[in-house]
Design a protein around this motif. Structure first.
Motif, mmCIF file in Angstrom:
data_model
loop_
_atom_site.group_PDB
_atom_site.id
_atom_site.type_symbol
_atom_site.label_atom_id
_atom_site.label_comp_id
_atom_site.label_asym_id
_atom_site.label_seq_id
_atom_site.Cartn_x
_atom_site.Cartn_y
_atom_site.Cartn_z
ATOM 1 N N GLN A 228 -7.439 14.227 13.650
ATOM 2 C CA GLN A 228 -6.874 14.655 14.932
ATOM 3 C C GLN A 228 -7.283 13.680 16.038
ATOM 4 O O GLN A 228 -8.465 13.480 16.289
ATOM 5 C CB GLN A 228 -7.372 16.056 15.288
ATOM 6 C CG GLN A 228 -6.908 16.574 16.632
ATOM 7 C CD GLN A 228 -5.477 17.067 16.626
ATOM 8 O OE1 GLN A 228 -5.024 17.665 15.655
ATOM 9 N NE2 GLN A 228 -4.766 16.822 17.699
ATOM 10 N N HIS B 87 -3.706 10.075 7.268
ATOM 11 C CA HIS B 87 -2.824 10.098 8.435
ATOM 12 C C HIS B 87 -3.615 10.476 9.679
ATOM 13 O O HIS B 87 -4.732 10.964 9.595
ATOM 14 C CB HIS B 87 -1.667 11.087 8.218
ATOM 15 C CG HIS B 87 -2.141 12.493 7.982
ATOM 16 N ND1 HIS B 87 -2.264 13.016 6.719
ATOM 17 C CD2 HIS B 87 -2.551 13.465 8.823
ATOM 18 C CE1 HIS B 87 -2.719 14.254 6.800
ATOM 19 N NE2 HIS B 87 -2.902 14.552 8.073
ATOM 20 N N ILE C 66 -3.018 12.742 13.332
ATOM 21 C CA ILE C 66 -2.161 13.743 13.954
ATOM 22 C C ILE C 66 -2.576 13.897 15.415
ATOM 23 O O ILE C 66 -3.723 13.628 15.778
ATOM 24 C CB ILE C 66 -2.229 15.103 13.224
ATOM 25 C CG1 ILE C 66 -3.681 15.595 13.120
ATOM 26 C CG2 ILE C 66 -1.580 15.017 11.858
ATOM 27 C CD1 ILE C 66 -3.835 16.999 12.566
ATOM 28 N N ASP D 148 -1.193 16.085 19.350
ATOM 29 C CA ASP D 148 -0.244 16.835 20.153
ATOM 30 C C ASP D 148 -0.069 16.057 21.445
ATOM 31 O O ASP D 148 -0.952 16.064 22.305
ATOM 32 C CB ASP D 148 -0.750 18.257 20.444
ATOM 33 C CG ASP D 148 -0.793 19.118 19.198
ATOM 34 O OD1 ASP D 148 0.171 19.059 18.411
ATOM 35 O OD2 ASP D 148 -1.779 19.851 19.001
ATOM 36 N N PHE E 130 3.668 6.655 15.634
ATOM 37 C CA PHE E 130 3.703 8.093 15.371
ATOM 38 C C PHE E 130 5.148 8.575 15.359
ATOM 39 O O PHE E 130 6.009 8.000 16.020
ATOM 40 C CB PHE E 130 2.925 8.854 16.452
ATOM 41 C CG PHE E 130 1.435 8.763 16.307
ATOM 42 C CD1 PHE E 130 0.712 9.792 15.726
ATOM 43 C CD2 PHE E 130 0.752 7.643 16.758
ATOM 44 C CE1 PHE E 130 -0.671 9.705 15.600
ATOM 45 C CE2 PHE E 130 -0.626 7.538 16.634
ATOM 46 C CZ PHE E 130 -1.332 8.573 16.055
ATOM 47 N N GLY F 292 7.595 12.253 15.608
ATOM 48 C CA GLY F 292 7.625 13.652 16.015
ATOM 49 C C GLY F 292 8.569 13.817 17.171
ATOM 50 O O GLY F 292 8.547 13.021 18.107
ATOM 51 N N PRO G 217 4.098 17.676 18.716
ATOM 52 C CA PRO G 217 3.222 17.400 17.575
ATOM 53 C C PRO G 217 3.693 16.125 16.877
ATOM 54 O O PRO G 217 4.894 15.948 16.631
ATOM 55 C CB PRO G 217 3.405 18.617 16.665
ATOM 56 C CG PRO G 217 4.028 19.675 17.532
ATOM 57 C CD PRO G 217 4.817 18.936 18.562
ATOM 58 N N ILE H 184 2.658 12.721 13.966
ATOM 59 C CA ILE H 184 1.864 12.258 12.833
ATOM 60 C C ILE H 184 2.123 10.773 12.614
ATOM 61 O O ILE H 184 3.222 10.281 12.890
ATOM 62 C CB ILE H 184 2.185 13.074 11.558
ATOM 63 C CG1 ILE H 184 1.212 12.734 10.430
ATOM 64 C CG2 ILE H 184 3.648 12.873 11.138
ATOM 65 C CD1 ILE H 184 1.278 13.710 9.259
#
Length: 155
Positions: free
Chosen positions: A76, A110, A112, A114, A128, A130, A148, A150
């Motif tokens: 994250q 990976h 991730i 937000d 990224f 999304g 969000p 990834i």
């Protein structure tokens, strides 16, 4: 520019950069009242704890100019903030590259995150993907629209 692990002593400067970046970049994407709540208050113990565990800072001429946080267990990324006075110099991109290298060294498949609405294009330029808009519950009790995202890491 040097990117290094953040220390507790860096927390106040990182907190100031966070608030400046939010007010500078998120205006127009989120209601002013939300920005006020998001940046209100003072530096808390939780912020210091998270910074010490997952934080990294970019330093130019002995001045912290940006921060980024990466949880090496989950992958994250918890925001990259650049001091508005230093925006447009590629510092955020260099921070993301640095965090990605740490993730690769840790064997993560990976990353991730937000993304705020205003930062989604930046993260897309960093590889990224999304598009979906979701709701992020902030530690300050705000519900904010986010994207969000990834990034699958090549090994």
């Amino acid at each position: 520019m040097l990117i290094r692990k953040a220390h507790g002593d860096d927390a106040q400067r990182v907190f100031v950069i966070r608030n400046q970046a939010i007010n500078h970049q998120c205006s127009g994407h989120y209601p002013a009242a939300d920005l006020q709540v998001w940046t209100a208050g003072s530096l808390g113990d939780y912020f210091i704890e998270v910074l010490e565990k997952t934080g990294h800072v970019a330093v130019i001429d002995d001045q912290i100019t940006a921060s980024g946080m990466l949880d090496l267990e989950s992958g994250q990324v918890d925001v990259v903030f650049v001091d508005p006075a230093y925006m447009g110099r590629g510092i955020g991109r260099q921070m993301m590259n640095y965090l990605e290298q740490l993730a690769l060294q840790a064997g993560l498949p990976h990353l991730i995150l937000d993304s705020t609405l205003n930062a989604a294009d930046f993260y897309r330029h960093c590889g990224f993907v999304g598009e979906r808009i979701a709701q992020y519950q902030s530690p300050r009790g705000l519900t904010l629209a986010c994207v969000p995202m990834i990034k699958h890491l090549a090994r």
